[in-house]
Design an enzyme around this catalytic site. Structure first.
Site, PDB file in Angstrom:
ATOM      1  N   HIS A 123       1.047  -1.268   0.138  1.00  0.00           N
ATOM      2  CA  HIS A 123      -0.141   0.107   0.043  1.00  0.00           C
ATOM      3  C   HIS A 123       0.726   1.031  -0.080  1.00  0.00           C
ATOM      4  O   HIS A 123       0.460   2.224   0.580  1.00  0.00           O
ATOM      5  CB  HIS A 123      -0.786   0.145   1.221  1.00  0.00           C
ATOM      6  CG  HIS A 123      -1.609  -1.452   1.490  1.00  0.00           C
ATOM      7  ND1 HIS A 123      -2.865  -1.642   1.036  1.00  0.00           N
ATOM      8  CD2 HIS A 123      -1.241  -2.384   2.264  1.00  0.00           C
ATOM      9  CE1 HIS A 123      -3.273  -2.853   1.288  1.00  0.00           C
ATOM     10  NE2 HIS A 123      -2.210  -3.330   2.064  1.00  0.00           N
TER      11      HIS A 123
ATOM     12  N   SER B 213      14.331  21.599 -16.411  1.00  0.00           N
ATOM     13  CA  SER B 213      13.081  22.464 -16.697  1.00  0.00           C
ATOM     14  C   SER B 213      13.624  23.838 -17.271  1.00  0.00           C
ATOM     15  O   SER B 213      14.622  24.517 -16.996  1.00  0.00           O
ATOM     16  CB  SER B 213      12.518  22.732 -15.541  1.00  0.00           C
ATOM     17  OG  SER B 213      11.558  23.852 -15.774  1.00  0.00           O
TER      18      SER B 213
ATOM     19  N   LYS C 173      15.410  22.014 -11.312  1.00  0.00           N
ATOM     20  CA  LYS C 173      14.698  20.815 -11.578  1.00  0.00           C
ATOM     21  C   LYS C 173      15.702  19.886 -12.412  1.00  0.00           C
ATOM     22  O   LYS C 173      16.509  20.002 -13.254  1.00  0.00           O
ATOM     23  CB  LYS C 173      13.642  20.884 -12.545  1.00  0.00           C
ATOM     24  CG  LYS C 173      12.527  21.711 -11.753  1.00  0.00           C
ATOM     25  CD  LYS C 173      11.533  20.854 -10.780  1.00  0.00           C
ATOM     26  CE  LYS C 173      10.645  20.057 -11.781  1.00  0.00           C
ATOM     27  NZ  LYS C 173       9.633  19.327 -11.098  1.00  0.00           N
TER      28      LYS C 173
ATOM     29  N   ASN D  81      14.516  16.294 -13.971  1.00  0.00           N
ATOM     30  CA  ASN D  81      13.484  15.335 -14.210  1.00  0.00           C
ATOM     31  C   ASN D  81      13.621  13.900 -14.547  1.00  0.00           C
ATOM     32  O   ASN D  81      14.547  13.897 -15.598  1.00  0.00           O
ATOM     33  CB  ASN D  81      12.337  16.093 -15.198  1.00  0.00           C
ATOM     34  CG  ASN D  81      12.109  17.493 -14.528  1.00  0.00           C
ATOM     35  OD1 ASN D  81      11.591  17.499 -13.253  1.00  0.00           O
ATOM     36  ND2 ASN D  81      11.703  18.231 -15.390  1.00  0.00           N
TER      37      ASN D  81
ATOM     38  N   GLU E  36       9.781   8.372 -17.141  1.00  0.00           N
ATOM     39  CA  GLU E  36       8.400   8.742 -17.241  1.00  0.00           C
ATOM     40  C   GLU E  36       7.727   8.702 -18.806  1.00  0.00           C
ATOM     41  O   GLU E  36       6.611   8.228 -18.872  1.00  0.00           O
ATOM     42  CB  GLU E  36       8.168  10.449 -17.147  1.00  0.00           C
ATOM     43  CG  GLU E  36       8.368  10.819 -15.490  1.00  0.00           C
ATOM     44  CD  GLU E  36       8.473  12.133 -15.369  1.00  0.00           C
ATOM     45  OE1 GLU E  36       8.170  12.630 -14.340  1.00  0.00           O
ATOM     46  OE2 GLU E  36       8.765  13.040 -16.260  1.00  0.00           O
TER      47      GLU E  36
ATOM     48  N   TYR F 202      -9.806 -13.514 -46.148  1.00  0.00           N
ATOM     49  CA  TYR F 202      -8.963 -12.194 -46.252  1.00  0.00           C
ATOM     50  C   TYR F 202      -9.918 -11.066 -46.244  1.00  0.00           C
ATOM     51  O   TYR F 202     -10.812 -10.923 -47.057  1.00  0.00           O
ATOM     52  CB  TYR F 202      -7.887 -12.037 -47.092  1.00  0.00           C
ATOM     53  CG  TYR F 202      -7.122 -10.816 -47.146  1.00  0.00           C
ATOM     54  CD1 TYR F 202      -6.226 -10.296 -46.256  1.00  0.00           C
ATOM     55  CD2 TYR F 202      -7.713  -9.650 -48.104  1.00  0.00           C
ATOM     56  CE1 TYR F 202      -5.403  -9.074 -46.376  1.00  0.00           C
ATOM     57  CE2 TYR F 202      -7.069  -8.377 -48.078  1.00  0.00           C
ATOM     58  CZ  TYR F 202      -6.202  -8.137 -47.269  1.00  0.00           C
ATOM     59  OH  TYR F 202      -5.411  -7.084 -47.043  1.00  0.00           O
TER      60      TYR F 202
ATOM     61  N   LYS G 183      -0.789  -3.163 -39.747  1.00  0.00           N
ATOM     62  CA  LYS G 183       0.839  -2.807 -39.765  1.00  0.00           C
ATOM     63  C   LYS G 183       1.234  -1.793 -38.774  1.00  0.00           C
ATOM     64  O   LYS G 183       2.102  -2.001 -38.170  1.00  0.00           O
ATOM     65  CB  LYS G 183       1.063  -2.727 -41.266  1.00  0.00           C
ATOM     66  CG  LYS G 183       0.971  -4.215 -41.913  1.00  0.00           C
ATOM     67  CD  LYS G 183       1.112  -4.094 -43.362  1.00  0.00           C
ATOM     68  CE  LYS G 183       0.592  -5.205 -43.937  1.00  0.00           C
ATOM     69  NZ  LYS G 183      -0.871  -5.524 -43.814  1.00  0.00           N
TER      70      LYS G 183
HETATM   71  N1  ARG Z   1      -1.769  -4.303 -48.897  1.00  0.00           N
HETATM   72  C1  ARG Z   1      -2.452  -5.423 -48.437  1.00  0.00           C
HETATM   73  C2  ARG Z   1      -2.647  -5.878 -46.962  1.00  0.00           C
HETATM   74  O1  ARG Z   1      -1.725  -5.161 -46.218  1.00  0.00           O
HETATM   75  C3  ARG Z   1      -1.957  -6.533 -48.963  1.00  0.00           C
HETATM   76  C4  ARG Z   1      -2.922  -7.624 -49.438  1.00  0.00           C
HETATM   77  C5  ARG Z   1      -4.051  -7.199 -50.317  1.00  0.00           C
HETATM   78  N2  ARG Z   1      -4.859  -8.247 -50.793  1.00  0.00           N
HETATM   79  C6  ARG Z   1      -5.836  -7.846 -51.245  1.00  0.00           C
HETATM   80  N3  ARG Z   1      -6.730  -8.939 -51.837  1.00  0.00           N
HETATM   81  N4  ARG Z   1      -6.432  -6.595 -51.608  1.00  0.00           N
HETATM   82  O2  ARG Z   1      -3.275  -6.478 -46.249  1.00  0.00           O
END
Ligand code: ARG
Length: 461
Positions: free
Chosen positions: A158, A279, A285, A287, A292, A319, A327
């Protein structure tokens, strides 16, 4: 010059200019180029072995791809948004460089299995790098823990002083968290290292491909079992994000402690100037910006995990373009996780502790109260009664403004006749930590033993 779209056959009107930019991923997926080329070289090698490409075509494709890799690495490659993504940029460039053989590379595959393969190859490499960074941080912690095996500070529950612990023991707690994190990544990699290539768009392909051979060329554990699953699910990336979120959660907790400890109020440690900033307005200061910022970055990594889970949850097989959105969060997770681990591994050796302030704090908070209770139990008092007796002694200490060890024997005996002069040895900080002498305990001897076992574990890997 306009780059002709590789899929334009059935289209009679050009893509809307904004849609083209909106749907393109090349700006961020170009970072997969090495894996895209590696996958294509393996695919072409397999196609030739299966008699689908001639050896001359294979060689020309491989040489062309290697040339493209060099061009990308030397900054000569012109990425085109019209060509949408890394896959079509590379393929279009290959065809313009080597002619018709380039057009055959895409035989028996689709961008759907291609991108899933690229991301897995990428993540497999990054997992190895991240595990290496964790290991470096663990070694830094072991060295520090060894130096501080006997240094005593208050342990908290605590955030109130609870019992004295050794600083080495505290640092080894961090070590253990990271050991599980490293292990989790190794486990995650078992599911990352499976090859989707050959699943083609969703159903597989009509060509006599040899997926086992391609998997072997790429160092995958095995080809995936189901083409629909392999092109669609990003659970492997989500699992990695979850492992990353746990690592960041741990780094954030460590950051929090470093920040508290380096405050003037605690004054337990000094963080070297190279990991702090000043600072612009308050000249006094210094920091703790680095911890952080790591604590702050934890938020976005948690966010990416939820983002990826949400990205996946509504998708029917197989897909869907939604998956292009996997990504950026994944890359950002990898970059910030690596950065945070690196800065931590560099920072740990730059911490100096202030044993005097730690000691002073441990002496202040009745940290050895449990030891006094245990002492009474050893002398025959039931634990609940001992707890009560010590509570009263603490109340006296509070009213007098002194610690238990500063109460006179007479005062202590006023609470229990069982207390003798030998009580003072259990009331010392050293006596308190040394008494917790079993595996997992805070005694300096146990901390050293734990460090020894840890070093052995790491050496065996
Ligand atoms: N740029 C697409 C992705 O990142 C690649 C695959 C695309 N496939 C498709 N059937 N449009 O997923």
């Amino acid at each position: 010059m306009s780059d002709k779209k590789l899929w334009s056959g059935r289209f009679s009107e050009p893509t809307d200019a904004f849609v083209e930019a909106f749907t393109a991923s090349v700006e961020f997926d170009q970072r997969l180029y090495r894996y895209d080329i590696q996958g294509s070289i393996a695919h072409a090698t397999m196609l030739a072995r299966a008699g689908i490409l001639s050896t001359a075509e294979r060689d020309s494709i491989i040489a062309g791809l290697e040339r493209i890799r060099e061009q990308i690495e030397s900054g000569e490659f012109d990425w085109s948004v019209e060509l949408e993504d890394v896959h079509m940029n590379v393929e279009a460039r290959l065809t313009s460089a080597i002619g018709d053989a380039g057009k055959k590379l895409h035989t028996g595959r689709s961008r759907n299995d291609q991108v899933a393969t690229d991301v897995r190859l990428y993540l497999r490499d990054e997992i190895e790098i991240i595990r290496g960074e964790i290991l470096r941080l663990q070694h830094a912690l072991l060295d520090k823990a060894e130096q501080e095996a006997e240094t005593i500070l208050p342990g908290f529950t605590h955030l109130q002083t609870a019992q004295p612990v050794t600083f080495g023991h505290h640092l080894m707690a961090w070590f253990e968290m990271l050991e599980r994190d490293r292990d989790r990544l190794a486990d995650c990699n078992k599911r990352v290292n499976i090859m989707p290539l050959g699943s083609a768009a969703l159903a597989g392909t009509t060509y006599p491909i040899d997926r086992h051979y391609t998997a072997q060329l790429l160092g995958f554990e095995r080809p995936s079992e189901n083409s629909l699953d392999a092109v669609s699910d990003r659970d492997f990336a989500i699992e990695f994000s979850a492992a990353a979120a746990l690592i960041m959660m741990h780094l954030s907790r460590m950051s929090e402690e470093l920040i508290i400890w380096s405050s003037a109020q605690f004054n337990f440690i000094n963080l070297s100037d190279s990991f702090c900033t000043g600072s612009s307005i308050m000249p006094q200061k210094k920091n703790p910006d680095v911890p952080e910022l790591v604590r702050g970055k934890t938020g976005r990594i948690f966010g990416h995990l939820i983002g990826l889970l949400t990205l996946m949850k509504g998708q029917p097989l197989a897909y869907n373009k939604d998956n292009q959105e996997d990504k950026e969060p994944l890359f950002d997770t990898v970059d910030n996780l690596k950065g945070s681990l690196k800065v931590f591994a560099d920072m740990i050796p730059a911490i100096t502790c202030k044993p005097e302030s730690m000691r002073e704090a441990a002496l202040k908070g009745f940290a050895t109260a449990t030891d006094l209770a245990d002492y009474l139990v050893r002398k025959g008092t039931p634990f609940r009664d001992a707890h009560e007796v010590v509570g009263k002694a603490v109340a006296l200490g509070v009213s007098k403004g002194c610690d238990l060890a500063e109460l006179s024997l007479e005062e202590l005996r006023g609470f229990s006749e069982r207390i003798d002069a030998d009580v003072y040895s259990v009331l010392t900080l050293e006596g308190s930590v040394a008494a917790r002498d079993h595996i997992g305990g805070t005694a300096p001897a146990q901390v050293r033993a734990a460090i020894g076992r840890a070093r052995q574990r790491l050496a065996g890997q």
